[in-house]
Design an enzyme around this catalytic site. Structure first.
Site, PDB file in Angstrom:
ATOM      1  N   HIS A  81     -14.686 -12.901 -24.224  1.00 25.70           N
ATOM      2  CA  HIS A  81     -13.369 -12.420 -23.807  1.00 25.70           C
ATOM      3  C   HIS A  81     -13.480 -10.966 -23.355  1.00 25.70           C
ATOM      4  CE1 HIS A  81      -9.042 -11.785 -23.788  1.00 25.70           C
ATOM      5  NE2 HIS A  81      -9.267 -10.656 -24.426  1.00 25.70           N
ATOM      6  N   GLY A 118     -10.128 -30.198  12.151  1.00 29.58           N
ATOM      7  CA  GLY A 118     -10.730 -30.670  10.899  1.00 29.58           C
ATOM      8  C   GLY A 118     -10.465 -29.697   9.770  1.00 29.58           C
ATOM      9  N   GLY A 162     -35.658 -23.496   5.378  1.00 26.87           N
ATOM     10  CA  GLY A 162     -34.365 -23.290   4.700  1.00 26.87           C
ATOM     11  C   GLY A 162     -33.279 -24.179   5.289  1.00 26.87           C
ATOM     12  N   GLY A 163     -33.554 -24.772   6.459  1.00 22.73           N
ATOM     13  CA  GLY A 163     -32.657 -25.772   7.041  1.00 22.73           C
ATOM     14  C   GLY A 163     -31.262 -25.286   7.347  1.00 22.73           C
ATOM     15  N   GLY A 186     -11.393 -29.922   6.606  1.00 23.78           N
ATOM     16  CA  GLY A 186     -12.270 -30.173   5.450  1.00 23.78           C
ATOM     17  C   GLY A 186     -12.803 -28.841   4.943  1.00 23.78           C
ATOM     18  N   ALA A 218     -25.986 -28.935  -0.635  1.00 25.12           N
ATOM     19  CA  ALA A 218     -27.327 -28.368  -0.776  1.00 25.12           C
ATOM     20  C   ALA A 218     -27.922 -28.615  -2.160  1.00 25.12           C
ATOM     21  CB  ALA A 218     -27.277 -26.879  -0.479  1.00 25.12           C
TER      22      ALA A 218
HETATM   23  P1  FAD Z   1     -30.963 -29.681   6.259  1.00 19.26           P
HETATM   24  O1  FAD Z   1     -30.556 -28.452   5.559  1.00 19.26           O
HETATM   25  O2  FAD Z   1     -30.185 -30.093   7.454  1.00 19.26           O
HETATM   26  O3  FAD Z   1     -32.481 -29.487   6.640  1.00 19.26           O
HETATM   27  C1  FAD Z   1     -33.184 -30.387   7.434  1.00 19.26           C
HETATM   28  C2  FAD Z   1     -34.302 -29.651   8.134  1.00 19.26           C
HETATM   29  O4  FAD Z   1     -35.142 -30.588   8.758  1.00 19.26           O
HETATM   30  C3  FAD Z   1     -33.790 -28.739   9.249  1.00 19.26           C
HETATM   31  O5  FAD Z   1     -34.381 -27.466   9.107  1.00 19.26           O
HETATM   32  C4  FAD Z   1     -34.234 -29.418  10.529  1.00 19.26           C
HETATM   33  O6  FAD Z   1     -34.545 -28.467  11.544  1.00 19.26           O
HETATM   34  C5  FAD Z   1     -35.480 -30.147  10.056  1.00 19.26           C
HETATM   35  N1  FAD Z   1     -35.828 -31.338  10.843  1.00 19.26           N
HETATM   36  C6  FAD Z   1     -35.004 -32.372  11.164  1.00 19.26           C
HETATM   37  N2  FAD Z   1     -35.705 -33.314  11.830  1.00 19.26           N
HETATM   38  C7  FAD Z   1     -36.973 -32.853  11.925  1.00 19.26           C
HETATM   39  C8  FAD Z   1     -38.152 -33.375  12.515  1.00 19.26           C
HETATM   40  N3  FAD Z   1     -38.164 -34.582  13.093  1.00 19.26           N
HETATM   41  N4  FAD Z   1     -39.277 -32.627  12.451  1.00 19.26           N
HETATM   42  C9  FAD Z   1     -39.289 -31.414  11.840  1.00 19.26           C
HETATM   43  N5  FAD Z   1     -38.205 -30.876  11.273  1.00 19.26           N
HETATM   44  C10 FAD Z   1     -37.059 -31.595  11.294  1.00 19.26           C
HETATM   45  N6  FAD Z   1     -23.565 -27.242   0.997  1.00 19.26           N
HETATM   46  C11 FAD Z   1     -23.336 -26.683  -0.204  1.00 19.26           C
HETATM   47  O7  FAD Z   1     -23.798 -27.216  -1.215  1.00 19.26           O
HETATM   48  N7  FAD Z   1     -22.597 -25.547  -0.330  1.00 19.26           N
HETATM   49  C12 FAD Z   1     -22.034 -24.931   0.737  1.00 19.26           C
HETATM   50  O8  FAD Z   1     -21.373 -23.911   0.589  1.00 19.26           O
HETATM   51  C13 FAD Z   1     -22.264 -25.489   2.023  1.00 19.26           C
HETATM   52  N8  FAD Z   1     -21.733 -24.923   3.118  1.00 19.26           N
HETATM   53  C14 FAD Z   1     -21.999 -25.447   4.348  1.00 19.26           C
HETATM   54  C15 FAD Z   1     -21.451 -24.846   5.477  1.00 19.26           C
HETATM   55  C16 FAD Z   1     -21.712 -25.357   6.737  1.00 19.26           C
HETATM   56  C17 FAD Z   1     -21.121 -24.682   7.940  1.00 19.26           C
HETATM   57  C18 FAD Z   1     -22.549 -26.503   6.865  1.00 19.26           C
HETATM   58  C19 FAD Z   1     -22.858 -27.064   8.224  1.00 19.26           C
HETATM   59  C20 FAD Z   1     -23.083 -27.121   5.756  1.00 19.26           C
HETATM   60  C21 FAD Z   1     -22.815 -26.607   4.488  1.00 19.26           C
HETATM   61  N9  FAD Z   1     -23.327 -27.209   3.336  1.00 19.26           N
HETATM   62  C22 FAD Z   1     -23.062 -26.670   2.112  1.00 19.26           C
HETATM   63  C23 FAD Z   1     -24.153 -28.437   3.401  1.00 19.26           C
HETATM   64  C24 FAD Z   1     -25.656 -28.101   3.253  1.00 19.26           C
HETATM   65  O9  FAD Z   1     -26.019 -27.172   4.238  1.00 19.26           O
HETATM   66  C25 FAD Z   1     -26.466 -29.365   3.383  1.00 19.26           C
HETATM   67  O10 FAD Z   1     -26.002 -30.320   2.452  1.00 19.26           O
HETATM   68  C26 FAD Z   1     -27.944 -29.110   3.099  1.00 19.26           C
HETATM   69  O11 FAD Z   1     -28.454 -28.148   3.991  1.00 19.26           O
HETATM   70  C27 FAD Z   1     -28.732 -30.410   3.245  1.00 19.26           C
HETATM   71  O12 FAD Z   1     -30.087 -30.163   3.039  1.00 19.26           O
HETATM   72  P2  FAD Z   1     -31.195 -31.101   3.737  1.00 19.26           P
HETATM   73  O13 FAD Z   1     -32.509 -30.524   3.355  1.00 19.26           O
HETATM   74  O14 FAD Z   1     -30.919 -32.499   3.427  1.00 19.26           O
HETATM   75  O15 FAD Z   1     -30.953 -30.947   5.305  1.00 19.26           O
END
Ligand code: FAD
Length: 582
Positions: free
Chosen positions: A555, A297, A158-159, A299, A432
């Site tokens: 509505h 920040g 779920g990252g 943002g 996301a």
């Molecule tokens: P990630 O979600 O970062 O997932 C990458 C995964 O890869 C991680 O689990 C990591 O552990 C794993 N990984 C990395 N390198 C390796 C490796 N070498 N080997 C094995 N595993 C590895 N976005 C929205 O759209 N709406 C929101 O409301 C929102 N709110 C947010 C709030 C916060 C506080 C933060 C920090 C971010 C928010 N985001 C939001 C942004 C969103 O979380 C990211 O854009 C999204 O998670 C990106 O998905 P991804 O799969 O590219 O990366």
């Protein structure tokens, strides 16, 4: 593969169009976005742009012809490439024409139906590194397309989104929402014996963890149901394009999807290493509401968490380098948010540079340029995120990079053939839902398709109170390129909003005056993040304001405000007083 040029359907009433003139001739080079021809429909002239770059191979209908909508009128491709069908219409296009004649909307041809048969060379068709939104969606999509898939994740599935981002912040913000409801209760005739409250952060964090765990477990279940083999550990590329897990196990796959995502960004300023300075990762596990909180920040993350903690009882100061909060959004949205923050007692310092953080033991002093020191108990550092490139491994110096990010094309492919990089790792759009879409496209292409990603109608939202959301261009961006008209409607004139104490904010729609195309939608107000999905559909399907005027909105609903703002673009808003003529 040659790409067809079709007679566009520019409006729900349009059934055919006449070709006025071709600006390019057969054999000419064309660039994507370049004007190819001019058509006329219902006495309105419009230019049709090329949707792909290449050579104009064949013009099927000369100037003066009248052609039904979505019929193929030309082909673009590589010099010498054969084009299908002497009459120019592919079977798919002819199907489309038939269906349009029956006034039925036709879904795009399903990817699965045209999947070419591919022979697997390695043990897996696809190996994915990273189990966040880009990675787990890519893995599921590749499996849906018949691939044998491996996924490597070194933390929770779920990252960032499910475990340290989107979802955890929304659990905190829901607590703030509950507090706002309690505060407004007595003015609406609900007499509480006592409306005093405290926020138990340990319980708040426990709720957040439970939600994350449930969702992460759900992802594990989905991957299992699709037969994706999950490896726990750090995945890295080897020099021969294999994936090694924790430097032990090796995965041999035909294509690799790098979805390592992003990590918090830090700045090199004295005092940054104090244990009172927390990034969003640590802040989401905070066990007490700090009395005084400095947020570095302004943002999305700083604004959401800053406001949540101000509602929980912290005295919050936000320090922002830019001249406004949430600088990526429309200026009007920034102004509205800052006004709300000030009303709530949040100290907003824009155009302010951070100089130093001094840890005094029992508190920290945040020093900024040209303004008074800020004394705080905790500092939230929310200055952005940078790609996590650990997955590049032994090929790290072989990729074409752009400001520290892995460069990808529209097919999500990197400069190394067969290696794709969707999601935050490429820095194109760090959201996301953009990662979901990029992950899907990467998987489709890894499985043998040739599909471009189209992110132009990606919505963005900030879950503050009031919520803020946008899709398309800001007013400033639109004015740089187009002659525009802006329509507006205030939630103060929307029945559902007033009935629910949500009469603040507005919907703003930016329309191009030439074709009455919708260029951007900006919402500050109730459930903005939900309403904007309708806006995305309108932009993605290139609907004009006139098309939208035929749509009936239920509505009373908040989204009627979007319809009214669209109507205001053409001075046809019913629930706003007649405009004075100049
Ligand atoms: P990630 O979600 O970062 O997932 C990458 C995964 O890869 C991680 O689990 C990591 O552990 C794993 N990984 C990395 N390198 C390796 C490796 N070498 N080997 C094995 N595993 C590895 N976005 C929205 O759209 N709406 C929101 O409301 C929102 N709110 C947010 C709030 C916060 C506080 C933060 C920090 C971010 C928010 N985001 C939001 C942004 C969103 O979380 C990211 O854009 C999204 O998670 C990106 O998905 P991804 O799969 O590219 O990366």
């Amino acid at each position: 593969m040659a790409v067809e040029v079709i007679m566009p359907k520019a409006g729900s009433e349009m059934e055919e169009g006449e070709i006025v003139q071709w600006f390019k001739q057969e054999g000419d080079e064309v660039k994507e976005g370049e004007v190819l021809l001019e058509i006329v429909t219902d006495k309105v002239n419009m230019e049709v742009e090329a949707e792909a770059s290449g050579t104009l191979l064949k013009i099927l209908h000369p100037a003066g012809s009248t052609v039904p909508v979505v019929q193929t009128i030309a082909w673009i491709g590589q010099p010498g490439e054969a084009v299908p069908g002497a009459d120019g219409a592919t079977a798919a296009a002819q199907e489309v024409v038939k269906e349009v004649a029956a006034d039925v909307k036709v879904p795009e041809t399903k990817a699965e139906e045209v999947l070419p048969k591919r022979e697997r060379r390695g043990e897996y068709d696809v190996a994915v590194i990273g189990g966040g939104p880009a990675g787990y969606v890519a893995a599921i999509k590749a499996a849906q397309l018949g691939g044998k898939v491996a996924l490597v994740e070194n933390r929770e599935l779920g990252g960032t989104c499910l475990n340290r981002g989107c979802i955890p912040t929304k659990t905190f913000l829901h607590n703030a929402e509950i507090i706002n409801y309690i505060r407004s209760a007595k003015d609406r005739g609900i007499k509480l014996v006592n409306d005093a409250f405290t926020v138990d952060m340990e319980q708040t964090v426990a709720v957040k963890n439970k939600v994350s765990k449930t969702l992460s477990g759900g992802v594990a279940g989905l991957l299992k149901s699709y037969g994706v083999k999950v490896f726990n550990g750090v995945g890295q590329l080897t020099a021969d394009k294999k994936v090694v897990v924790d430097e032990k196990e090796t995965i041999d796959a035909d294509n690799v999807i790098l979805a390592g995502g992003s990590k918090v960004s830090r700045i090199n300023i004295p005092g940054m290493d104090s244990d009172k300075v927390l990034t969003s990762d640590e802040f989401l596990d905070i066990t007490e509401v700090p009395s005084r909180l400095a947020v570095i920040g302004g943002g999305v993350i700083g604004s959401e968490l800053g406001q949540a903690f101000a509602t929980f009882g912290s005295k919050v100061t936000i320090v922002e380098m830019a001249d406004r909060l949430i600088a990526g959004m429309d200026k009007d949205a920034s102004v509205a948010l800052e006004k709300q923050f000030r009303k709530q007692g949040i100290n907003v310092l824009t155009s302010t540079k951070l100089l130093e953080i001094v840890d005094k033991g029992h508190e920290v002093v945040v020093k900024v340029e040209g303004k008074e020191d800020i004394v705080a108990d905790k500092v939230l550092l929310s200055i952005g995120r940078v790609p996590d490139n650990t997955c590049l491994g032994e090929l790290a110096d072989k990729f074409e990079m752009e400001r520290g990010r892995v460069k990808v094309d529209e097919y999500m492919e990197t400069s190394i053939k067969g290696i794709y990089a969707p999601g935050d790792i490429n820095g194109v759009k760090m959201l996301a839902h953009a990662a979901f879409k990029m992950g899907e496209i990467a998987a489709e292409n890894a499985m043998g398709h040739h599909k471009k990603v189209d992110l132009k109608a990606t919505p963005a939202a900030i879950y503050t109170h009031p919520e803020i959301a946008m899709v398309g261009l800001t007013e400033d961006q639109a004015r740089e390129k187009y002659d525009v008209k802006v329509g507006r409607f205030n939630f103060g004139a929307n029945g559902r909003s007033l009935a629910s104490n949500h009469g603040e904010g507005f919907v703003k729609v930016i329309m191009d005056t030439k074709y009455r195309e919708i260029l951007g939608i900006h919402i500050v107000g109730p459930v903005a993040a939900e309403i904007i999905n309708e806006g995305s559909t309108l932009l993605q399907t290139e609907m004009t304001i006139d098309d939208v005027m035929d749509i009936i909105h239920g509505h009373p609903t908040y989204s009627e405000a979007l319809y009214e703002a669209m109507a205001d673009c053409i001075d046809m808003c019913i629930h706003a007083p007649k405009k004075k003529t100049k």
